[in-house]
Enzyme design. Structure first.
Site, PDB file in Angstrom:
ATOM      1  N   MET A  30       1.808  -2.592  -1.561  1.00 55.42           N
ATOM      2  CA  MET A  30       1.328  -1.986  -2.803  1.00 55.42           C
ATOM      3  C   MET A  30       1.294  -3.055  -3.897  1.00 55.42           C
ATOM      4  SD  MET A  30       2.494   1.959  -2.772  1.00 55.42           S
ATOM      5  CE  MET A  30       4.166   1.782  -3.320  1.00 55.42           C
ATOM      6  N   GLY A  31       1.218  -4.315  -3.487  1.00 57.65           N
ATOM      7  CA  GLY A  31       1.177  -5.403  -4.456  1.00 57.65           C
ATOM      8  C   GLY A  31       2.557  -5.712  -5.002  1.00 57.65           C
ATOM      9  N   ALA A  32       2.584  -6.384  -6.168  1.00 54.10           N
ATOM     10  CA  ALA A  32       3.841  -6.874  -6.757  1.00 54.10           C
ATOM     11  C   ALA A  32       4.623  -7.617  -5.672  1.00 54.10           C
ATOM     12  CB  ALA A  32       4.651  -5.728  -7.360  1.00 54.10           C
ATOM     13  N   HIS A  34       6.666  -9.997  -3.229  1.00 52.59           N
ATOM     14  CA  HIS A  34       7.887 -10.781  -3.371  1.00 52.59           C
ATOM     15  C   HIS A  34       8.180 -11.464  -2.043  1.00 52.59           C
ATOM     16  CE1 HIS A  34       9.677  -7.475  -1.222  1.00 52.59           C
ATOM     17  NE2 HIS A  34       9.351  -6.632  -2.203  1.00 52.59           N
ATOM     18  N   GLY A  36      10.013 -10.921   0.452  1.00 56.72           N
ATOM     19  CA  GLY A  36       9.983 -10.127   1.689  1.00 56.72           C
ATOM     20  C   GLY A  36       8.569  -9.933   2.207  1.00 56.72           C
ATOM     21  N   HIS A  37       7.649  -9.593   1.292  1.00 53.84           N
ATOM     22  CA  HIS A  37       6.251  -9.449   1.714  1.00 53.84           C
ATOM     23  C   HIS A  37       5.733 -10.769   2.294  1.00 53.84           C
ATOM     24  CE1 HIS A  37       6.119  -6.327  -1.668  1.00 53.84           C
ATOM     25  NE2 HIS A  37       5.806  -5.642  -0.600  1.00 53.84           N
ATOM     26  N   GLN A  61       1.815   9.002  -2.263  1.00 53.60           N
ATOM     27  CA  GLN A  61       3.200   8.855  -1.807  1.00 53.60           C
ATOM     28  C   GLN A  61       4.195   8.874  -2.967  1.00 53.60           C
ATOM     29  OE1 GLN A  61       2.385   4.803  -0.039  1.00 53.60           O
ATOM     30  NE2 GLN A  61       4.496   4.441  -0.663  1.00 53.60           N
ATOM     31  N   GLY A 149       8.437  -4.040   6.212  1.00 59.07           N
ATOM     32  CA  GLY A 149       9.778  -4.554   5.922  1.00 59.07           C
ATOM     33  C   GLY A 149      10.859  -3.704   6.571  1.00 59.07           C
ATOM     34  N   ASP A 152      12.957  -0.957   4.386  1.00 59.99           N
ATOM     35  CA  ASP A 152      12.509   0.440   4.309  1.00 59.99           C
ATOM     36  C   ASP A 152      12.590   1.033   5.713  1.00 59.99           C
ATOM     37  OD1 ASP A 152      11.898   0.486   1.555  1.00 59.99           O
ATOM     38  OD2 ASP A 152      10.123  -0.715   1.995  1.00 59.99           O
TER      39      ASP A 152
END
Ligand code: PAF
Length: 182
Positions: A30-32, A34, A36-37, A61, A149, A152
């Site tokens: 969903m962008g933003a 970091h 981890g992505h 969601q 990830g 989650d």
């Protein structure tokens, strides 16, 4: 690096002779972005010939409208971060109307109760919303691997159930990362 905003354009690109038989990895976000992505993106680049990162803040969601409205939108920064890793990455950044042309709606799934416990208990409909968009992206891109990830954990289990339920031939991959924050 290329950015696609429309499903049709992305599909046309994936269907070119050069790309048709390539092993595709999808990293839904969903962008933003970091650390981890970016770890997931790196894993995809290592395992696949083409990597697509979707950047889409999925309205269905969110349980609270205020959370949706304040969700950070940092597309330019996200693009730059991805560009630093590889200029071969494809970004899919559709508008809400592109993903929900008939208006916002959520598919119905039976995940055996997993959607109603733990986080699901406090966020009714949240996992159906996640599954709806993930299914749409998987059907569109038809990746060999898709990356989520590990932090989650419940979402990861839902996505694994989704591909089994819908017989989607994508392997769900995860990577452990201490820094994975959301
Ligand atoms: O984990 C997220 O960022 C989102 O839930 C996902 C998987 C991209 C679906 O919108």
């Amino acid at each position: 690096m290329r950015i696609f905003h429309f499903k049709k354009d992305l599909q046309t690109h994936l269907n070119t002779v050069n790309n048709r038989h390539k092993r595709i990895g999808l990293v839904p976000t969903m962008g933003a972005l970091h650390f981890g992505h970016l770890a997931l993106v790196r894993a995809s680049l290592a395992q696949n010939e083409l990597t697509i990162v979707s950047i889409f803040v999925n309205p269905v969601q969110f349980n609270k409208q205020e959370d949706l409205l304040k969700y950070p939108k940092t597309l330019e920064r996200d693009n730059n971060l991805l560009q630093e890793i590889s200029d071969q990455i494809l970004i899919f950044n559709p508008a809400v109307s592109e993903m929900y042309p008939d208006g916002l709606s959520t598919n119905t799934y039976n995940f055996g109760g997993l959607e109603h416990v733990m986080e699901g208990e406090f966020r009714p409909g949240h996992f159906a919303g996640v599954a709806t968009i993930v299914e749409a992206f998987l059907q569109l891109v038809q990746p060999k691997h898709a990356y989520f990830g590990e932090k989650d954990f419940q979402q990861l289990q839902i996505v694994k159930k989704l591909v089994a339920l819908k017989k989607i031939p994508t392997t769900i991959e995860t990577r452990f990362s201490y820094e994975f924050e959301k």
